[in-house]
Structure formats: structure tokens, C-alpha cells
Write an enzyme that holds these catalytic residues in place. Sequence first.
Site, PDB file in Angstrom:
ATOM      1  N   ASN A  95      67.260 -32.431  37.532  1.00  0.00           N
ATOM      2  CA  ASN A  95      66.313 -33.551  37.414  1.00  0.00           C
ATOM      3  C   ASN A  95      66.713 -34.591  36.373  1.00  0.00           C
ATOM      4  OD1 ASN A  95      65.805 -31.939  35.241  1.00  0.00           O
ATOM      5  ND2 ASN A  95      63.585 -31.803  35.539  1.00  0.00           N
ATOM      6  N   ASP A 147      71.703 -31.405  48.554  1.00  0.00           N
ATOM      7  CA  ASP A 147      70.931 -30.702  49.588  1.00  0.00           C
ATOM      8  C   ASP A 147      69.832 -31.621  50.116  1.00  0.00           C
ATOM      9  OD1 ASP A 147      69.913 -30.304  46.818  1.00  0.00           O
ATOM     10  OD2 ASP A 147      68.244 -29.302  47.817  1.00  0.00           O
ATOM     11  N   HIS A 191      69.904 -25.416  46.386  1.00  0.00           N
ATOM     12  CA  HIS A 191      69.925 -26.648  45.599  1.00  0.00           C
ATOM     13  C   HIS A 191      71.316 -26.932  45.028  1.00  0.00           C
ATOM     14  CE1 HIS A 191      67.115 -29.674  44.557  1.00  0.00           C
ATOM     15  NE2 HIS A 191      66.787 -29.295  43.349  1.00  0.00           N
ATOM     16  N   ASN A 242      64.970 -34.622  43.201  1.00  0.00           N
ATOM     17  CA  ASN A 242      64.958 -34.970  41.778  1.00  0.00           C
ATOM     18  C   ASN A 242      66.306 -35.453  41.254  1.00  0.00           C
ATOM     19  OD1 ASN A 242      62.233 -34.486  41.392  1.00  0.00           O
ATOM     20  ND2 ASN A 242      62.533 -32.319  40.966  1.00  0.00           N
TER      21      ASN A 242
END
Length: 200
Positions: A81, A106, A28, A127
Site C-alpha cells: 500500500n 494481481d 497479491h 492499493n
Amino acid sequence: MHVTTDASAPWLIAGLGNPGPEYAMNRHNVGFMVADLLAQRIGGKFKRAGKAQAQVVEGRIGAPGPANRRVLLVKPMSYMNVSGGPVTALRDFYKVPTANIVAVHDELDIDYGTLRLKLGGGDNGHNGLKSMTKAMGPDYHRIRFGIGRPPGRMQVADFVLKDFSSTERKELDYFVDRAADSVEALITEGLERAQSTYNS
């Protein structure tokens, strides 16, 4: 969608990820990895940006002349997020047109190491993009760095928050380097030329 922007306006490159050493090598966090490499290339060090929850490097990309561009490399320090808040605050402070914003992130639906450059579109469940789009609308550039799908029955959330595998790490530096090249090409040559070179 073709967008022309003021050539003197800065570009904001937002590498998306999560702050903290425990996340540093997660799939991520590939956006942070690309931002770190770009900072090295322009000889800058990330510093906290005033009140914005982000680290920033200011510099220039491109050979001297008309293709040389002022850039802000940004790593939101707010967790993935809620990336949109810090990016929007910096966009407003530095007066960056939305079309001059690039999110490096990603992407599950692309094979590992494959790149896709695009302008606008949906968030595909990501997110970080969801937060950015909610804050500023969808009309910013994306550099999507493929990480592939989770193996077997592994949950997506577990997969993206795991480190790259030892096999993946053998090629990771090469792929991060190529993604950084694609950012530079997007800024100095425009989206269509960068797509023709890097969208594989």
C-alpha cells in the site's frame, strides 16, 4: 492514449507485492514472481537500491539492435500500500519517463491467469496502484494478472493474502512465464502489438 518516449531512456518494471517469506506465494505477490523470473532471464540478482526501499536488478531486454532496451526490475520493499514511494524515488534517480514505467500486479476482476496490458486508467481498488498513481499520476503501463474473485463470502483482503490454491499452482509457472513474455513484448514491440498477442 499514444505516448512516444525517448528510445534511449530506461524502462522501470515494478513487480508489486509484499516483502517477507510469509507473503511469497500469496496471490497479491504475483508481481514479485514475474519480476523474479525476468531477473533470471537477464542473469541478474536483486540487490538493495541505496536509500530507496526497494530491490533492483539492472539489465537489458530484447535482441541486440534497435529493440534492445535498458531495464530496471524493481521490487518495492515497503509493503504493497506504499509502493509508490520507492518506485517514484527510482524513477527520479534513473530519469525514467512515467510512460516507461510498468506495474505488474494481481487483478481481481479478471479470470485466473488471464492477462490485460494497458496504459493509464484507474486503480480498481488495488492499493499498490493507488499508491503509485498518488505519487506519479496514472500515465504508466499496467500488466494485470488475473487472480479471479474470492469464493463464497471470503473477504477480498483475505483472498489476496492467501497462497495460490494447489489447483492454481499447477498452472502458475506457465502463467508467470507468459506474463514475463508480455513484459518483454511491451518493451520491445510496443503496447498495441503486445496487447494483440497477450490480451485474451
